[in-house]
Design a protein around this motif. Structure first.
Motif, short mmCIF file in Angstrom:
data_model
loop_
_atom_site.label_atom_id
_atom_site.label_comp_id
_atom_site.label_asym_id
_atom_site.label_seq_id
_atom_site.Cartn_x
_atom_site.Cartn_y
_atom_site.Cartn_z
N THR A 37 -97.67 4.75 43.63
CA THR A 37 -97.87 6.05 43.01
C THR A 37 -97.72 6.00 41.50
O THR A 37 -98.42 6.68 40.75
N TYR A 38 -96.81 5.13 41.02
CA TYR A 38 -96.61 5.00 39.58
C TYR A 38 -97.81 4.32 38.92
O TYR A 38 -98.21 4.65 37.81
N GLY A 39 -98.38 3.35 39.61
CA GLY A 39 -99.55 2.65 39.07
C GLY A 39 -100.73 3.59 38.96
O GLY A 39 -101.47 3.59 37.97
N ILE A 40 -100.92 4.41 40.00
CA ILE A 40 -102.03 5.37 40.00
C ILE A 40 -101.86 6.40 38.89
O ILE A 40 -102.81 6.72 38.17
N THR A 41 -100.64 6.91 38.75
CA THR A 41 -100.37 7.92 37.72
C THR A 41 -100.55 7.32 36.32
O THR A 41 -101.17 7.92 35.45
N ALA A 42 -100.02 6.11 36.13
CA ALA A 42 -100.12 5.47 34.82
C ALA A 42 -101.57 5.14 34.47
O ALA A 42 -101.98 5.19 33.31
N SER A 43 -102.35 4.81 35.49
CA SER A 43 -103.74 4.44 35.26
C SER A 43 -104.58 5.61 34.76
O SER A 43 -105.64 5.41 34.18
N SER A 44 -104.10 6.82 34.98
CA SER A 44 -104.83 8.00 34.51
C SER A 44 -104.20 8.58 33.24
O SER A 44 -104.67 9.58 32.71
N ALA A 45 -103.13 7.96 32.78
CA ALA A 45 -102.41 8.47 31.61
C ALA A 45 -103.05 7.97 30.32
O ALA A 45 -102.53 7.11 29.62
N PHE A 46 -104.23 8.55 30.02
CA PHE A 46 -104.93 8.13 28.80
C PHE A 46 -104.40 8.92 27.61
O PHE A 46 -104.29 10.15 27.68
N PRO A 47 -104.05 8.24 26.51
CA PRO A 47 -103.45 8.89 25.34
C PRO A 47 -104.26 10.10 24.86
O PRO A 47 -105.47 10.03 24.72
N GLY A 48 -103.55 11.20 24.65
CA GLY A 48 -104.18 12.41 24.13
C GLY A 48 -104.79 13.31 25.17
O GLY A 48 -105.18 14.43 24.87
N VAL A 49 -104.85 12.83 26.42
CA VAL A 49 -105.46 13.63 27.49
C VAL A 49 -104.44 13.96 28.58
O VAL A 49 -104.22 15.11 28.91
N LEU A 50 -103.82 12.93 29.14
CA LEU A 50 -102.81 13.13 30.18
C LEU A 50 -101.50 12.49 29.74
O LEU A 50 -101.50 11.48 29.01
N PRO A 51 -100.35 13.04 30.18
CA PRO A 51 -99.04 12.56 29.72
C PRO A 51 -98.73 11.13 30.16
O PRO A 51 -99.22 10.65 31.17
N LYS A 52 -97.93 10.46 29.37
CA LYS A 52 -97.51 9.09 29.67
C LYS A 52 -96.58 9.09 30.88
O LYS A 52 -95.94 10.10 31.20
N VAL A 53 -96.47 7.95 31.54
CA VAL A 53 -95.50 7.78 32.61
C VAL A 53 -94.27 7.13 32.00
O VAL A 53 -94.39 6.13 31.28
N LYS A 54 -93.11 7.71 32.24
CA LYS A 54 -91.89 7.24 31.57
C LYS A 54 -90.88 6.68 32.56
O LYS A 54 -90.69 7.21 33.65
N PHE A 55 -90.24 5.58 32.17
CA PHE A 55 -89.22 4.94 33.00
C PHE A 55 -87.96 4.66 32.19
O PHE A 55 -88.01 4.45 30.97
N GLY A 56 -86.84 4.65 32.90
CA GLY A 56 -85.60 4.22 32.28
C GLY A 56 -85.46 2.71 32.45
O GLY A 56 -85.95 2.15 33.43
N VAL A 57 -84.81 2.05 31.51
CA VAL A 57 -84.64 0.59 31.55
C VAL A 57 -83.19 0.26 31.86
O VAL A 57 -82.27 0.82 31.25
#
Length: 287
Positions: A37-57
């Motif tokens: 699910t994270y890969g799919i969400t991140a794959s659509s997170a294009f800058p300026g259009v959809l929000p970035k996917v964020k993770f804690g390290v």
């Protein structure tokens, strides 16, 4: 790439899809079992259009932001070459790649006719032209990248719509072909027009090859995509033209019609048939 995901040491998912998954546990963060699910969400997170996917390290007060890889490597071949290069267990002469070409004409007009140009419409058009421009130099770019990583350029094959188009250019054309060209030029670019063309295409194939050349679904309907591959050499120029034109006009969307699915599957099988020898060559391991 799994080894990169593992090395990031992620331990928490943040916005936009916050979830209480134990990302710091080895069975999740080994890179291979990472939630898709994270890969799919991140794959659509294009800058300026959809929000970035964020993770804690893990063990760090940092937030890692992930965006669509297309922003840096739209075609994906640079990432692939990096993966192949990082594999030190395989000799460079045995590192192979297959690129699937699905860049059809699509239904996007080469201009914007809206009274007011919207941001999304402008972005779609700019993205389309960016991809088409990169595709024009794709062969040369891949060749240069492979040479840079010391991988033989004969170790990759491009297969897809261009495979069918190049084959079509070599075929002998007849009056049926010329008539179809005229019909296609006069056809409206809407789904109902293509469904009608598909119905005629299906009827012609069944009449020509017989029902025994196809498989049927659970209700007894013939599945065009299952045409016996032994029949592929008998496809005429007009039949190949319609297959190519229809398949290349299928829009990218979440759901496609049964007709679109059949045409895409049949065109894919036909492209593989045309490239059989080249694909077999990729399976050869050199000492």
């Amino acid at each position: 790439m799994p080894h990169i995901i593992k090395g990031l040491k992620l331990n928490a998912s943040l916005a936009p899809n916050r979830a209480a998954l134990p990302l710091n546990e080895s069975e999740i963060n080994d890179g291979y079992n990472f939630p898709v699910t994270y890969g799919i969400t991140a794959s659509s997170a294009f800058p300026g259009v959809l929000p970035k996917v964020k993770f804690g390290v893990k063990d760090q007060s940092k937030i890692l932001c992930i965006i669509d890889g297309g922003a840096s490597d739209n075609m994906g071949y640079k990432t692939l070459a990096e993966v192949l290069h990082s594999d030190t267990k395989v000799n460079d002469k045995n590192k192979k790649a297959v690129f699937i070409d699905c860049l059809g004409q699509g239904k996007k007009e080469p201009y914007i006719n809206d009274t007011k140009i919207g941001l999304l419409s402008l972005f779609e058009t700019a993205s389309l032209y960016t991809v088409q421009t990169r595709y024009m130099t794709f062969d040369k770019d891949v060749e240069s990248t492979f040479e840079r990583y010391k991988i033989p350029v004969k170790n990759y094959q491009i297969i897809g719509f261009t495979t069918i188009r190049d084959h079509l250019l070599k075929m002998e054309k007849d009056q049926d072909y010329n008539d179809l060209v005229v019909e296609l030029k006069a056809t409206n670019d809407d789904s109902s027009s293509w469904i009608k063309l598909f119905a005629n295409f299906k009827e012609d194939l069944v009449t020509k090859f017989g029902e025994s050349a196809f498989k049927k679904d659970k209700v007894g309907e013939i599945i065009v995509a299952t045409l016996d591959k032994d029949k592929f050499p008998e496809l005429t120029a007009s039949e190949v033209l319609l297959l190519y034109e229809y398949a290349s006009h299928v829009e990218t969307k979440l759901r496609i019609t049964a007709q679109e699915r059949d045409v895409l599957l049949l065109s894919g099988r036909f492209a593989v048939f045309l490239k059989t020898n080249e694909l077999r060559e990729l399976l050869v391991e050199y000492k």
